[in-house]
Scaffold this motif. Structure first.
Motif, PDB file in Angstrom:
ATOM      1  N   ASP A 194      -1.286   0.840   8.534  1.00 21.83           N
ATOM      2  CA  ASP A 194      -0.761   2.045   9.315  1.00 21.83           C
ATOM      3  C   ASP A 194      -1.150   1.991  10.966  1.00 21.83           C
ATOM      4  OD1 ASP A 194       0.584   4.430   9.690  1.00 21.83           O
ATOM      5  OD2 ASP A 194      -1.055   5.501   8.941  1.00 21.83           O
TER       6      ASP A 194
ATOM      7  N   ARG B 201       0.861  -1.252  -0.023  1.00 20.86           N
ATOM      8  CA  ARG B 201       0.011  -0.077  -0.053  1.00 20.86           C
ATOM      9  C   ARG B 201       0.742   1.223  -0.019  1.00 20.86           C
ATOM     10  NH1 ARG B 201      -5.229   0.802   3.865  1.00 20.86           N
ATOM     11  NH2 ARG B 201      -5.383   3.148   3.555  1.00 20.86           N
ATOM     12  N   ASP B 202       0.478   2.120  -0.874  1.00 22.54           N
ATOM     13  CA  ASP B 202       0.958   3.657  -0.730  1.00 22.54           C
ATOM     14  C   ASP B 202       0.046   4.977  -0.639  1.00 22.54           C
ATOM     15  OD1 ASP B 202       2.666   5.773  -1.083  1.00 22.54           O
ATOM     16  OD2 ASP B 202       3.712   5.148  -2.851  1.00 22.54           O
ATOM     17  N   ASP B 203      -0.212   5.313   0.534  1.00 23.34           N
ATOM     18  CA  ASP B 203      -1.168   6.460   0.575  1.00 23.34           C
ATOM     19  C   ASP B 203      -0.669   7.595   0.230  1.00 23.34           C
ATOM     20  OD1 ASP B 203      -3.105   4.502   1.618  1.00 23.34           O
ATOM     21  OD2 ASP B 203      -2.484   5.090   3.694  1.00 23.34           O
ATOM     22  N   ASP B 204       0.670   7.711   0.063  1.00 25.49           N
ATOM     23  CA  ASP B 204       1.489   8.980  -0.620  1.00 25.49           C
ATOM     24  C   ASP B 204       1.514   9.148  -1.973  1.00 25.49           C
ATOM     25  OD1 ASP B 204       1.809   9.799   2.306  1.00 25.49           O
ATOM     26  OD2 ASP B 204       3.754   8.682   2.403  1.00 25.49           O
ATOM     27  N   ALA B 205       0.921   8.045  -2.706  1.00 22.15           N
ATOM     28  CA  ALA B 205       0.955   8.334  -4.085  1.00 22.15           C
ATOM     29  C   ALA B 205       0.169   9.185  -4.669  1.00 22.15           C
ATOM     30  CB  ALA B 205       0.681   6.766  -4.720  1.00 22.15           C
ATOM     31  N   ALA B 206       0.316   9.771  -5.877  1.00 20.68           N
ATOM     32  CA  ALA B 206      -0.346  10.898  -6.209  1.00 20.68           C
ATOM     33  C   ALA B 206      -1.996  10.590  -6.524  1.00 20.68           C
ATOM     34  CB  ALA B 206       0.383  11.631  -7.512  1.00 20.68           C
TER      35      ALA B 206
ATOM     36  N   SER C  50      -3.618   7.992  -5.049  1.00 22.21           N
ATOM     37  CA  SER C  50      -4.126   7.593  -4.096  1.00 22.21           C
ATOM     38  C   SER C  50      -5.557   8.377  -3.627  1.00 22.21           C
ATOM     39  CB  SER C  50      -3.162   7.567  -2.611  1.00 22.21           C
ATOM     40  OG  SER C  50      -3.769   6.984  -1.518  1.00 22.21           O
TER      41      SER C  50
END
Length: 689
Positions: free
Chosen positions: A465, A420-425, A427
């Motif tokens: 998280d 998971r990547d919540d910081d991706a543009a 997201s």
């Protein structure tokens, strides 16, 4: 260790002043020179050494040597062993019940060394009953005090024998049980309670109970599965929708406090959708190329393995978006349809209009209705004019749709996996629909393993998280991914842990947040957990360990249970101090082929005559007092000693002057090394004739 029955080496010839040993849990002396029966406990280390040496010697004996080896009376036998299990508030309480019978014709003692317990468990009660009596509770005291009382109560006296019992610490997850004064043919019930902190796994509380070397227990109150080395005890445990979270503290007498943090995650955070409509939006741009397009398509099969009842469409996105199948097809037909698709239809082209593909997918699902899922693949190389808001607006037309945005890394990196990547543009697109942005790497060579790896994109299987916060919270580490069906157990000792804490995380896009105060039930169990857990116990000072043991009412390295029958006192079945003499000697005999330096025969020195020793020690003082009074002595001298130290003196029966003189003379003596126990002695002094 030989337990339950006594073995006598009656055939072995020793010198006339040697008594034979019978071998069992308690070492007994049988057939003294005066025809009486004596019994004594030797120190544990010596007892184990003696029995091991005896067994070794017997193995070396030939048939002719063993011809006279006979079983003596049956001794103490265990009739039943039951364990009642009760689960409550995340813990388990065991009530162990063992029924014993003295099948011999004389007073017996019994010991069971290294009673095994579940890991981290502690004994919290001891009860003993005779015959049909309801068992009565023993008292918890300091181990040193219990040892003194035990030595006193098992010493010789005039009282009739009555059962006493002791339960003490033998090491991590082990207890020692001693019984004394079991009358012939009498049945005794021994009960002890055990507090267990079970593990948690996928909606089940469970613990392992090691096998007992004597008997297999009968369990009731829980599901039990026998294994090679013990029993696994299980109980269904219902949690909150996401997780049970518990926090507890327990103040010690010092300026420190025990604390513990527990989490039991729900066995299933969510169920898989039933018969969903699913659209896979494939980035078919030149920036992906044929290999990138193929890598996206091969993710479809393992994802669908988790929802075989899905209806599926594939949308290809370049400058424009187009449907690949032209209809929703059953999941089972997708692989064959993809395999038969002409390569030209899957060829890359210009344009990476992710928004166009997302809009088409939303329209299709809105038309179909019901539960929908979208996997929106992208290499994240988009035109400058791309807007997340356009895509988010498009999905508003299909409110029951959850969209995940997937960045496919290609086949490198081992088995298929996602992160998971919540910081991706991109997201926010996924979050707006309740989904997540993930990057998927690796090759789906193993379909079953790959399906498990992608299950989190079908339904939530973890809390992402995951964090724990609190003012003054001790430093400890928790994994940022809290998987369903798993547990967290963290504890420690700190000066001022907080009274409450807050846990946070994300279940897909949904925020999870819970503030918990001190759980009173867990707090009451925390001292016992500290006693049973070797790591936590090792962090306690002696005073803190004593406090924890008494707060939890549990056996520990510094506390033991002692049960005393009403009226129990030094008895006719008591053990004479020094019955072993200064040395438990193993004498060679004519046992022939027994071999080794320790043969089949065992011998001990004669019983120490303490009255004769005291007379000898008092003799100089008595002579001086007689000379001073110019008359003989006719008094009784009482002496209390703790080992070889005199701690109290009484003299009665003489004149005041004689009593005072002998009191001072008695205080002046130095006891010899034969005196090792805390006990009282009485010496009758009569005038010499």
């Amino acid at each position: 260790m030989l337990q339950g029955r006594a073995f006598s080496l009656n055939s072995i010839r020793n010198s006339s002043n040697v008594s034979h040993l019978s071998l069992k849990g308690l070492i007994s002396f049988v057939g003294g020179s005066d025809g009486t029966r004596r019994r004594a406990r030797c120190p544990t280390a010596m007892r184990h050494l003696t029995i091991a040496a005896a067994a070794l010697s017997l193995l070396a004996c030939g048939p002719e040597d063993l011809a006279g080896l006979q079983l003596t009376e049956p001794g103490v036998n265990e009739l039943s062993h039951t364990i009642s299990v009760r689960f409550e508030a995340g813990a388990a309480t065991l009530k162990v019940k063992r029924v014993l019978r003295n099948d011999s014709d004389h007073v017996q003692s019994y010991e069971h060394r290294d009673l095994v317990l579940p890991e981290g468990a502690v004994a919290t009660a001891l009860r003993i009953g005779r015959g049909t009596e309801i068992p009565s509770a023993g008292a918890l005291s300091g181990s040193a005090d219990v040892a003194v009382q035990w030595d006193l109560l098992t010493s010789p006296g005039q009282a009739a024998p009555a059962p006493i019992g002791r339960l003490e610490w033998a090491g991590d997850n082990e207890l020692d049980l001693d019984l004394f004064g079991l009358l012939p043919r009498e049945t005794v019930t021994v009960e002890y309670d055990v507090a267990v902190t079970p593990d948690y796994e996928a909606g089940v509380l469970l613990f392992h109970f090691p096998k007992d070397e004597m008997t297999a227990p009968v369990f009731d109150g829980a599901a039990v599965e026998e294994t090679v080395d013990g029993f696994v005890v299980r109980q269904q445990h219902h949690t909150d929708a996401v997780a049970d979270v518990r926090w507890a503290t327990s103040q010690l007498d010092t300026d420190r406090t025990l604390w513990r943090f527990e989490v039991d995650t729900a066995p299933e955070l969510s169920r898989a959708p039933v018969a969903p409509r699913v659209v896979f939006v494939i980035d078919a741009s030149h920036s992906e190329g044929p290999q990138g397009i193929a890598a996206q398509l091969e993710v479809i099969a393992p994802w669908l393995a988790n929802v075989p009842d899905a209806q599926v469409e594939v949308v290809l996105t370049r400058r424009f978006a187009e449907r690949l199948f032209g209809r929703f097809v059953p999941a089972r037909e997708v692989a064959a349809l993809l395999a038969s698709t002409p390569a030209s239809r899957l060829a890359p082209g210009n344009g990476s209009n992710l928004d166009t593909g997302a809009t088409l997918a939303a329209q299709l699902l809105a038309q179909e209705g019901g539960i929908g899922r979208v996997l929106l693949f992208t290499d994240e190389r988009l035109r400058d004019g791309f807007s997340n808001d356009v895509v988010i607006d498009a999905f508003r037309s299909a409110p029951q749709v959850v969209a995940h945005v997937v960045g496919r890394w290609g086949r490198s990196g081992g088995p298929l996996h996602e992160a998971r990547d919540d910081d991706a543009a991109l997201s926010p697109i996924a979050a707006a629909t309740g989904g997540i942005f993930v990057r998927v790497g690796g090759a789906p060579d193993d379909l079953e393993a790959s399906a498990r790896a992608l299950l989190h994109l079908v339904r939530p299987v973890r809390v992402d998280d995951f964090k724990v916060k609190g003012d003054g919270l001790p430093e400890f580490t928790v994994e940022p991914e809290l998987h369903e069906g798993t547990m967290v157990r963290v504890h420690g000792i700190d000066a001022t842990p907080p009274e409450s804490l807050t846990v946070t995380g994300k279940v897909w896009a949904r925020e999870f947040r819970r503030t918990v105060s001190v759980d009173s039930t867990l707090a009451s169990r925390l001292p016992g957990i500290a006693v049973g857990d070797d790591e936590l116990r090792g962090g306690l000072s002696d005073d803190e360990l004593r406090t924890a043991a008494f707060l939890s009412h549990s056996v520990s390295p510094v506390t033991s249970f002692l049960f005393v029958s009403p009226g129990a006192a030094p008895s006719t079945a008591g053990v004479a101090e020094g019955a072993f003499g200064d040395l438990l000697a193993m004498h060679g005999t004519s046992c022939g082929g027994c071999g080794t330096s320790s043969s089949c025969g065992f011998a001990v020195a004669h019983r120490v005559d303490f009255e004769a020793l005291l007379r000898a020690l008092l003799a100089p003082g008595v002579a001086a007092c007689e000379a001073q009074a110019e008359k003989g002595v006719g008094v009784t001298v009482g002496i209390e000693a703790t080992g070889d130290e005199v701690v109290a003196v009484t003299v009665t029966g003489g004149t005041p002057q004689m009593n005072d003189c002998l009191t001072e003379a008695t205080w002046a003596i130095r006891l010899s090394t034969e005196f090792v126990s805390h006990r009282s002695y009485s010496v009758e002094l009569t005038p010499a004739h």
